[in-house]
Design a protein around this motif. Structure first.
Motif, PDB file in Angstrom:
ATOM      1  N   VAL A 125      -9.475   7.696   4.670  1.00  0.00           N
ATOM      2  CA  VAL A 125      -8.538   6.758   4.263  1.00  0.00           C
ATOM      3  C   VAL A 125      -8.309   5.820   5.257  1.00  0.00           C
ATOM      4  O   VAL A 125      -7.946   6.245   6.517  1.00  0.00           O
ATOM      5  CB  VAL A 125      -7.094   7.656   4.019  1.00  0.00           C
ATOM      6  N   THR A 126      -8.415   4.471   4.967  1.00  0.00           N
ATOM      7  CA  THR A 126      -8.627   3.376   5.934  1.00  0.00           C
ATOM      8  C   THR A 126      -7.400   2.634   5.768  1.00  0.00           C
ATOM      9  O   THR A 126      -7.322   1.479   6.456  1.00  0.00           O
ATOM     10  CB  THR A 126      -9.886   2.755   5.931  1.00  0.00           C
ATOM     11  N   CYS A 127      -6.501   2.927   5.089  1.00  0.00           N
ATOM     12  CA  CYS A 127      -5.387   2.020   4.733  1.00  0.00           C
ATOM     13  C   CYS A 127      -4.122   3.038   5.233  1.00  0.00           C
ATOM     14  O   CYS A 127      -3.918   3.964   4.629  1.00  0.00           O
ATOM     15  CB  CYS A 127      -5.142   1.720   3.382  1.00  0.00           C
ATOM     16  N   GLY A 129       0.888  -1.200  -0.202  1.00  0.00           N
ATOM     17  CA  GLY A 129      -0.091   0.090  -0.020  1.00  0.00           C
ATOM     18  C   GLY A 129       0.785   1.278  -0.127  1.00  0.00           C
ATOM     19  O   GLY A 129       0.273   2.333  -0.006  1.00  0.00           O
ATOM     20  N   TYR A 186      -5.226   8.989   8.983  1.00  0.00           N
ATOM     21  CA  TYR A 186      -5.639   7.564   8.829  1.00  0.00           C
ATOM     22  C   TYR A 186      -6.694   7.331   9.763  1.00  0.00           C
ATOM     23  O   TYR A 186      -6.801   7.936  11.004  1.00  0.00           O
ATOM     24  CB  TYR A 186      -4.497   6.590   9.278  1.00  0.00           C
ATOM     25  N   VAL A 191      -1.339   3.865   2.912  1.00  0.00           N
ATOM     26  CA  VAL A 191      -1.590   5.006   1.961  1.00  0.00           C
ATOM     27  C   VAL A 191      -1.792   6.218   2.470  1.00  0.00           C
ATOM     28  O   VAL A 191      -1.375   7.189   1.967  1.00  0.00           O
ATOM     29  CB  VAL A 191      -3.047   4.528   1.458  1.00  0.00           C
ATOM     30  N   ASN A 213      -9.461   0.708   1.296  1.00  0.00           N
ATOM     31  CA  ASN A 213      -8.547   1.924   1.285  1.00  0.00           C
ATOM     32  C   ASN A 213      -9.251   3.178   1.535  1.00  0.00           C
ATOM     33  O   ASN A 213      -8.645   4.034   2.327  1.00  0.00           O
ATOM     34  CB  ASN A 213      -8.137   1.984  -0.002  1.00  0.00           C
TER      35      ASN A 213
END
Length: 231
Positions: A202-204, A95, A215, A207, A196
């Protein structure tokens, strides 16, 4: 490595009385192990560098003494890159952008006609001199070193790569169709790490770090999206 392609004119497997090409693989994961299989199959002198002794041990058990395994340090990387006829960059940070392991200065000191293959180019590349190329124009030369940096390398064999991708993803596609995305994400632990972005969040973590976003834990983001939809 063929002279007509800008390489040194070295046959990967050599011939009786002439030593084979020295192939260095950086990263011993899925890509690296397949690169090792191909290089050894062609008769090359193959060395793999990785920072996991567990990975190196597994590779040593799989390939035996034909493969040289080296713990990756800055000094070891420099030594083996400068000795190599071909370097295959196979590093992955899931990622996130690939680390630049081979500097421009190091590239300038490599043997003339040597080759860099950057399989990490889809995530920015692991050589400082890498830039994405295409199947129609796959290589370029910097400091007499041939660079092969084709984005989406499996696209060269679309029939095989599509069947392989379908085989791996079909069970997940069926689960998504049966349960719906949110239910599948909450009920199946295999799905959640693949989320993601949801609801603009944004859940990754990799990334988010790479792109400079905040995050949000995927479970928290899913609950927030659920609450927002209900409202």
């Amino acid at each position: 490595l063929e002279k007509a392609q800008g390489g040194s004119g070295t046959l990967v497997g050599g011939v009786p009385g002439v030593e084979p090409a020295k192939v260095v693989v950086i990263g011993g994961g899925v890509v690296g192990s397949h690169a090792i299989t191909m290089a050894l199959g062609l008769g090359a002198d193959v060395t793999v560098l990785d920072r996991s002794t567990t990975v190196l041990g597994q590779l040593s058990q799989t390939f035996g003494p034909a493969l040289k395994t080296v713990y990756s340090t800055k000094a070891a990387l420099e030594k083996h890159v400068l000795e190599a006829d071909m370097v295959i960059g196979a590093v992955l940070v899931a990622g996130a952008a690939a680390p630049k392991l081979v500097s421009r200065d190091l590239v300038s000191r490599m043997k003339a006609g040597s080759v860099l293959v950057d399989v990490a180019i889809d995530q920015g590349g692991c050589f400082e001199t890498s830039k994405a190329t295409t199947h129609s124009d796959p290589t370029y030369i910097i400091d007499d070193v041939v660079h092969y940096c084709v984005a989406n390398m499996p696209g060269a064999v679309p029939k095989t790569s599509t069947y392989a991708l379908n085989n791996a993803t079909l069970p997940f596609a069926l689960a998504l169709a049966d349960k719906g995305a949110k239910k599948a994400l909450l009920e199946d632990a295999n799905f959640l790490p693949g989320l993601n972005v949801i609801g603009g969040q944004v859940t990754c973590e990799a990334v988010a770090t790479a792109l400079g976003y905040d995050y949000v834990d995927p479970k928290v983001a899913l609950e927030q999206a659920k609450t927002s939809a209900a409202a």
